[in-house]
Motif scaffolding. Structure first.
Motif, mmCIF file in Angstrom:
data_model
loop_
_atom_site.group_PDB
_atom_site.id
_atom_site.type_symbol
_atom_site.label_atom_id
_atom_site.label_comp_id
_atom_site.label_asym_id
_atom_site.label_seq_id
_atom_site.Cartn_x
_atom_site.Cartn_y
_atom_site.Cartn_z
ATOM 1 N N ALA A 94 47.528 19.006 -43.049
ATOM 2 C CA ALA A 94 47.326 20.201 -43.362
ATOM 3 C C ALA A 94 46.090 20.801 -42.625
ATOM 4 O O ALA A 94 45.857 21.864 -42.046
ATOM 5 C CB ALA A 94 47.334 20.868 -44.793
ATOM 6 N N ALA A 95 45.022 19.785 -42.769
ATOM 7 C CA ALA A 95 43.927 20.117 -42.147
ATOM 8 C C ALA A 95 43.945 20.092 -40.685
ATOM 9 O O ALA A 95 43.290 20.820 -39.740
ATOM 10 C CB ALA A 95 42.758 18.741 -42.436
ATOM 11 N N LEU A 96 44.665 19.287 -39.915
ATOM 12 C CA LEU A 96 44.907 19.140 -38.642
ATOM 13 C C LEU A 96 45.527 20.336 -38.161
ATOM 14 O O LEU A 96 45.336 21.151 -37.019
ATOM 15 C CB LEU A 96 45.750 17.947 -38.262
ATOM 16 C CG LEU A 96 45.017 16.557 -38.101
ATOM 17 C CD1 LEU A 96 46.264 15.488 -38.016
ATOM 18 C CD2 LEU A 96 44.068 16.412 -36.878
ATOM 19 N N MET A 97 46.398 20.970 -39.040
ATOM 20 C CA MET A 97 47.235 22.250 -38.692
ATOM 21 C C MET A 97 46.219 23.409 -38.668
ATOM 22 O O MET A 97 46.197 24.065 -37.706
ATOM 23 C CB MET A 97 48.204 22.431 -39.447
ATOM 24 C CG MET A 97 49.184 23.633 -39.280
ATOM 25 S SD MET A 97 50.330 23.980 -40.442
ATOM 26 C CE MET A 97 49.442 24.890 -41.644
ATOM 27 N N LEU A 98 45.444 23.328 -39.699
ATOM 28 C CA LEU A 98 44.292 24.506 -39.668
ATOM 29 C C LEU A 98 43.421 24.528 -38.554
ATOM 30 O O LEU A 98 43.059 25.417 -38.258
ATOM 31 C CB LEU A 98 43.671 24.791 -41.222
ATOM 32 C CG LEU A 98 44.910 24.996 -42.143
ATOM 33 C CD1 LEU A 98 44.121 24.873 -43.545
ATOM 34 C CD2 LEU A 98 45.012 26.637 -42.375
ATOM 35 N N ARG A 223 52.391 17.173 -34.151
ATOM 36 C CA ARG A 223 52.667 17.797 -32.718
ATOM 37 C C ARG A 223 54.126 17.938 -32.616
ATOM 38 O O ARG A 223 54.486 18.537 -31.787
ATOM 39 C CB ARG A 223 52.137 16.673 -31.708
ATOM 40 C CG ARG A 223 51.818 17.006 -30.373
ATOM 41 C CD ARG A 223 51.125 16.145 -29.694
ATOM 42 N NE ARG A 223 51.523 14.655 -29.520
ATOM 43 C CZ ARG A 223 50.767 13.773 -30.248
ATOM 44 N NH1 ARG A 223 49.514 14.068 -30.507
ATOM 45 N NH2 ARG A 223 51.244 12.499 -30.123
ATOM 46 N N GLN A 224 54.717 17.120 -32.916
ATOM 47 C CA GLN A 224 56.409 16.960 -32.895
ATOM 48 C C GLN A 224 57.125 17.567 -33.933
ATOM 49 O O GLN A 224 58.270 17.751 -34.211
ATOM 50 C CB GLN A 224 57.047 15.439 -32.635
ATOM 51 C CG GLN A 224 56.434 14.858 -31.484
ATOM 52 C CD GLN A 224 56.233 13.289 -31.674
ATOM 53 O OE1 GLN A 224 57.227 12.617 -32.329
ATOM 54 N NE2 GLN A 224 55.310 12.627 -31.123
ATOM 55 N N ALA A 225 56.302 18.373 -35.070
ATOM 56 C CA ALA A 225 56.941 19.125 -36.028
ATOM 57 C C ALA A 225 57.892 20.129 -35.479
ATOM 58 O O ALA A 225 57.643 20.769 -34.386
ATOM 59 C CB ALA A 225 55.892 19.536 -36.872
ATOM 60 N N GLN A 226 59.116 20.362 -36.364
ATOM 61 C CA GLN A 226 59.947 21.344 -35.913
ATOM 62 C C GLN A 226 60.038 22.462 -36.872
ATOM 63 O O GLN A 226 60.129 22.097 -37.989
ATOM 64 C CB GLN A 226 61.496 20.734 -36.048
ATOM 65 C CG GLN A 226 61.581 19.631 -34.891
ATOM 66 C CD GLN A 226 61.686 20.171 -33.603
ATOM 67 O OE1 GLN A 226 62.245 21.029 -33.197
ATOM 68 N NE2 GLN A 226 61.205 19.372 -32.581
ATOM 69 N N LEU A 234 57.688 18.300 -40.521
ATOM 70 C CA LEU A 234 56.900 16.942 -39.870
ATOM 71 C C LEU A 234 57.932 16.332 -39.276
ATOM 72 O O LEU A 234 58.978 16.111 -39.798
ATOM 73 C CB LEU A 234 55.919 16.219 -40.880
ATOM 74 C CG LEU A 234 54.760 17.422 -41.232
ATOM 75 C CD1 LEU A 234 54.141 16.859 -42.430
ATOM 76 C CD2 LEU A 234 53.678 17.617 -40.261
ATOM 77 N N ASP A 235 57.550 15.655 -38.127
ATOM 78 C CA ASP A 235 58.549 14.785 -37.380
ATOM 79 C C ASP A 235 58.858 13.411 -38.075
ATOM 80 O O ASP A 235 58.149 12.563 -38.406
ATOM 81 C CB ASP A 235 57.914 14.248 -36.168
ATOM 82 C CG ASP A 235 59.097 13.572 -35.107
ATOM 83 O OD1 ASP A 235 60.216 13.986 -34.856
ATOM 84 O OD2 ASP A 235 58.703 12.343 -35.041
ATOM 85 N N PRO A 236 60.185 13.267 -38.695
ATOM 86 C CA PRO A 236 60.489 12.181 -39.234
ATOM 87 C C PRO A 236 60.197 10.870 -38.863
ATOM 88 O O PRO A 236 59.776 9.708 -39.580
ATOM 89 C CB PRO A 236 61.810 12.349 -39.657
ATOM 90 C CG PRO A 236 62.316 13.854 -39.408
ATOM 91 C CD PRO A 236 61.361 14.070 -38.257
#
Lengths: 475, 475
Positions: A94-98, A223-226, A234-236
C-alpha cells in the motif's frame, strides 16, 4: 488528506463458529448492525479522509466492495493479495502504491476487526498525530488501559501521554499479571492496538532499512499487478517470493522513529469470545445474550443464537460461552475461550466442512445456500443481486429445475431467452447451455432443484463470465 | 399368555429438545438404534406373549403402528385416548377391553419410555410373577437399587425379596438423601418402576373398589368406542368426563393385595438428561457423547449432537449437559437437568414453535419438513411411504411446483392423472384439485415449492382422504 489503509485479509479462527475462513469475523455484524469491516471503513470517512486502500484476499474481494457500497463508502482501491503474507508486505504494498503519486501521502493503517466505541474521538486522536507523522515519525496509537490486561502487547512511552505524540521507549510483549499490574499503575504504558499513521515515504524508508528482503518481491508484485474488474491484483508469482512477517516484527520493533498518541476511549480487539462478551454488554448477572435466547439462572455467561430459527436455552450456567448456529455449536468454559482455535484444527482434521465454510456461499453475483443435499439431488436457494448475472454454463452430470419465488429472472436455455417472474419455472436438461440473470431492480430469489449422479460445484463448463472466473472454478 | 399393555400417550418435556409434544421421547432412538417404545414392545414378545394393547394419543397412532411394523411386531390393538387422562383410566380401559373376552387375561402394564438392559432377565422376572397374578394379586416389579436415589419412589417389602412374589408393605414417596441411604442399607426396599402384572378381572375389581368414579365414564368410553382404520378410538364425549389420575394414586396405593417381584438387572427411567447420560455410558473422564461431537478437556459432561449436520464442540466443560439440534440447543448445568421443563414453559410462553414441535412433521402417509419459509414462498421436502396417498385437495391461496427427486409419484391435477419419476415436475395452479400418491415399492421424495400470499397448513379443502381427516385439519 489521510488515506485509510484497511487490512482485512485475515481469517482468524478464535471466533468460530461465527468466523470461518470462507467468511471471517471482520465481515460479520458481531456486536452491532454493521460488520466490523464496514464500521472500520465508516469511521475513517469525512473531510480529512481520502477513499480507502483495502488490502484483502482474493476470496473476499466482492464482499469488500459490496459492504463498502452498502455503507455508502467509495471503495477506493482494493489491493488483492494472491496469498496471505501477514501484515508487513500488505502495508508495504500500500505504501509503495501511494508513494507513486505522492510520497508524502499520509496513511492511517488499521486492522478491520476491532471495535471502537467513539469514532469522533478516534478521528480527533488521529488528527493529533498528523504533525508528528508529517515530520517523518511513525505514529502508533496506544489505548489508555482500563485494567491489567495480559492478553495484549503494551507500549512504554518515554513520558506520560499528553495531547501531542510522545516518543516510544519500547514494545512490551504480552505480560504476566504482575507486570501488567505494574504497568497499569506506572501510568506511562498503553495497550498496543496495531494502528499507525505515517507518510508513505516514511514507511518505505523504514522498510528499506529494517526489512530489506521485503522490498524487491513486493515492488515486483506491485509493478506487475493486474487491474481486474476494478481490483488491483498483486502479481502471484512475485508475491509467492515475499516473506510472511508481521509489520510489528519487520519494522515497528526495529525502527527508532516511533511516537505514540494516546486514544482514551472504548476499544476492543474482539480477539476471542470473552472479549466479544465484554463488548456486547451484560445484565446485572454478567449475562450477555444475542438472538433467540432463554437464560435461566445464568451468571457471567455469553449466550448467542446466531442463526435465524435456532432457540438457545441456558440453565444454571456460570462462566460459560455458548454460540449456537444451525450447523455448529460451541460451548466453552470462559477461561478456555482461546482454545477455540484448537477445536477448529480438530474439526479440519476430521474433515468437517463447518471448520472453514458456511452453508451460505458468497459469490460476486449474490449468494446461495444448500437447503437439502442427498446423493442424487440437491435443493438450493439462490439470490441474485439486481443487474447481476451468473456465467453462461453447462453441466455434464445434472439437470436443474428453476422456480422463481421472488423478483424477475432472465433465463437462457440453449437458443431460448425468456423472462420468468414469481411462481414460474423452467427446466434445464443435462448438457444444455444456460444462464441466469437478474434484469430487475430488486433481488431475485430462485429455488433450484438439481438431480443427477454427481452434484459437485466443479461440474461446470463456462462459456462466458462477467467475473472472469475459470473452468471448474466455483459457480 | 401375557398381554403387554404399553402406555405411550405421555409427552414429557424433561428431555427437550429431543422430546417434544409432537414427537415425544418414547418414539425417539435415545440410547440405541430402536426407539424406547419399539424396544419396550420388542422385549415383550415371544411364546409367552400375545400381541400388545397400546394406549396412546390420537397424534401418535400412526407412529405407533409404523414403529411396531418396522420392528416386525404385530400391532395388536391400539386404543386411542381422545385426550390425556393420566395412567389409571388408560389401564382401566385396557383391562375392561381384555375382560370382555377373558377376565383371567394376564396384563403386563408397562411404560414405554424406560431402558431395560437385559430383556431375557426381564421376561424371566415377569414369569416369576405369574403365579401370584393368577392368584389374584397385583404384582408390581421393584428394581434392585444400586444407589441411594432420591429421584424415584421406593417400595417397602414385607420381607427380603426372593424368587417368589413378596407382599408389599407400603409405597415410599421420593425420599431425602438420608432416608434413601437407610433404605438402600436395609435391604428390603426396591425402586418403584411402575410396571405391573395382574389379571384383567383383578384390576377391574380393584378399580371398582378404590376408584369407583372412574368406572362409569371409562366403561362408557369403551362401549361407545369407534373402530377407525384399525385403531379403536375411545368415545371422546364419555372420555371427557373421566377424571385424570395416575394408577398409583387411584388404585395401587389403596389396594391391599399388592405383591412385589424384584428385577435385578439394568433399568433406567430416562427421566432427565442426567439419567440419559448414565444410560449412554461415559469415557474415563465421565464424558458421554453422541453424534458429531468434539470434546476437548471435558469432565462429567453430556455432549449430544442430535441433528445431522450439526457439529458440536465442547471445551473445558465440567458437569454440563449439551443437546444440540438444528433448531434448538440446550446447555444446562448437570444439577439443573430437571429444570428443562421450566425452560420449555418459557419457550411456550414466548411462542417459540420449538417448545412443542419439530421441523419434521409426521403424517399417516409419511412426513415432510420445511426447508425454507418466507412470507411469499415455502420449500418442503415431502416423503411418501410406498402405497400411501395424500388426500385429494385444493388450496385457495397458493400454487405449488412439485419436483420428484426419488421414487415414483402418481399425480392427479383436476382431470389428469400421470406418473412422474425422478427429475420430472408438475405445476399445481391455485384452486386446482390435486392429489399425490406413491404407487411404488420404495419411498417417494418430492420437493414442493409453494408460492402465494398465505401458506398455512389450514388452507386446504379435502375432497377424499383415506385417513378420514376433516376440512382444515393438517394435510
Amino acid at each position: 488528506m489521510i488515506t485509510p489503509v484497511l487490512l482485512c485479509g485475515g481469517a482468524g479462527t478464535r471466533l468460530w463458529p461465527i468466523s470461518r475462513k470462507s467468511f471471517p469475523k471482520q465481515f460479520v455484524p458481531l456486536t452491532g448492525e454493521q460488520s466490523l469491516f464496514a464500521a472500520s471503513a465508516a469511521r475513517l470517512t469525512g473531510p480529512d479522509y481520502a477513499a480507502p486502500v483495502v488490502v484483502t484476499g482474493s476470496d473476499f474481494r466482492f464482499i469488500v466492495t459490496e459492504q463498502l457500497l452498502a455503507a455508502g463508502i467509495d471503495p477506493g482501491t482494493v489491493l488483492i493479495e494472491p496469498s496471505a503474507r501477514n501484515t508487513a508486505p500488505a502495508v508495504l504494498a500500500a505504501a509503495l502504491m501511494l508513494a507513486q503519486t505522492d510520497p508524502d501521502a499520509l496513511m492511517l493503517v488499521a486492522p478491520s476487526d476491532h471495535a471502537i466505541s467513539d469514532p469522533a474521538v478516534f478521528r480527533a486522536t488521529v488528527a493529533r498525530a498528523v504533525p508528528a507523522a508529517k515530520a517523518g515519525r511513525i505514529v502508533t496509537f496506544g489505548i489508555s488501559p482500563t485494567h491489567a490486561e495480559t492478553g495484549y502487547g503494551w507500549l512504554e512511552l518515554s513520558a506520560t501521554a499528553g495531547a501531542d505524540a510522545v516518543p516510544l521507549s519500547r514494545f512490551v510483549e504480552k505480560p504476566d499479571a504482575a507486570a501488567a499490574a505494574r504497568m497499569l499503575e506506572a501510568g506511562h504504558f498503553l495497550w498496543n492496538a496495531g494502528i499507525f499513521l505515517f507518510t508513505a515515504a516514511t514507511f518505505v524508508a523504514a522498510a528499506r532499512t529494517h526489512a530489506p528482503d521485503l522490498m524487491a518481491p513486493v515492488e515486483a508484485a506491485l509493478r506487475q499487478a493486474q487491474p481486474d474488474l476494478g481490483f488491483l491484483r498483486l502479481d502471484p508469482a512475485a508475491w509467492d517470493a515475499v516473506p510472511s512477517i508481521s509489520v510489528d516484527y519487520a519494522v515497528m520493533e526495529r525502527a527508532d522513529n516511533l511516537s505514540v498518541v494516546a486514544y482514551d476511549a472504548g476499544w476492543n480487539d474482539l480477539g476471542g469470545w470473552d472479549a466479544v462478551a465484554r463488548e456486547m454488554g451484560t445484565d446485572a448477572d454478567g449475562v450477555a445474550v444475542a438472538g433467540a435466547v432463554t437464560a435461566i439462572d445464568c451468571h457471567d455467561t455469553l449466550l448467542r443464537s446466531d442463526s435465524d430459527g435456532v432457540e438457545l436455552v441456558g440453565i444454571g450456567l456460570r462462566d460459560i460461552i455458548v454460540v449456537a448456529m444451525d450447523d455448529a455449536v460451541l460451548v466453552a468454559d470462559r477461561g478456555r475461550a482461546q482454545d477455540v482455535k484448537i477445536a477448529v484444527e480438530r474439526l479440519k482434521a476430521k474433515g468437517a466442512l463447518q471448520a472453514e465454510a458456511f452453508a451460505r456461499d458468497h459469490r460476486p453475483w449474490g449468494h446461495f445456500e444448500t437447503l437439502a443435499l442427498d446423493s442424487r439431488f440437491q435443493v438450493k436457494r439462490i439470490v441474485v443481486k439486481p443487474g447481476a448475472a451468473l456465467s453462461l454454463q453447462s453441466h455434464h452430470h445434472r439437470s436443474e429445475h428453476w422456480i422463481v419465488v421472488s423478483g424477475t429472472a432472465r433465463v437462457t436455455v440453449d437458443q431460448e431467452v425468456k423472462l420468468l417472474t414469481e411462481n414460474q419455472s423452467v427446466y434445464i436438461p443435462l448438457g444444455a447451455v444456460h444462464r441466469m440473470e437478474n434484469p430487475g431492480k430488486v433481488p431475485m430469489v430462485l429455488i433450484e432443484v438439481q438431480t443427477g449422479a454427481y452434484l459437485g460445484e466443479d461440474d461446470i463448463i463456462r462459456y462466458e463470465d462477467v467475473y472472469a472466473r475459470g473452468q471448474g472454478a466455483k459457480g
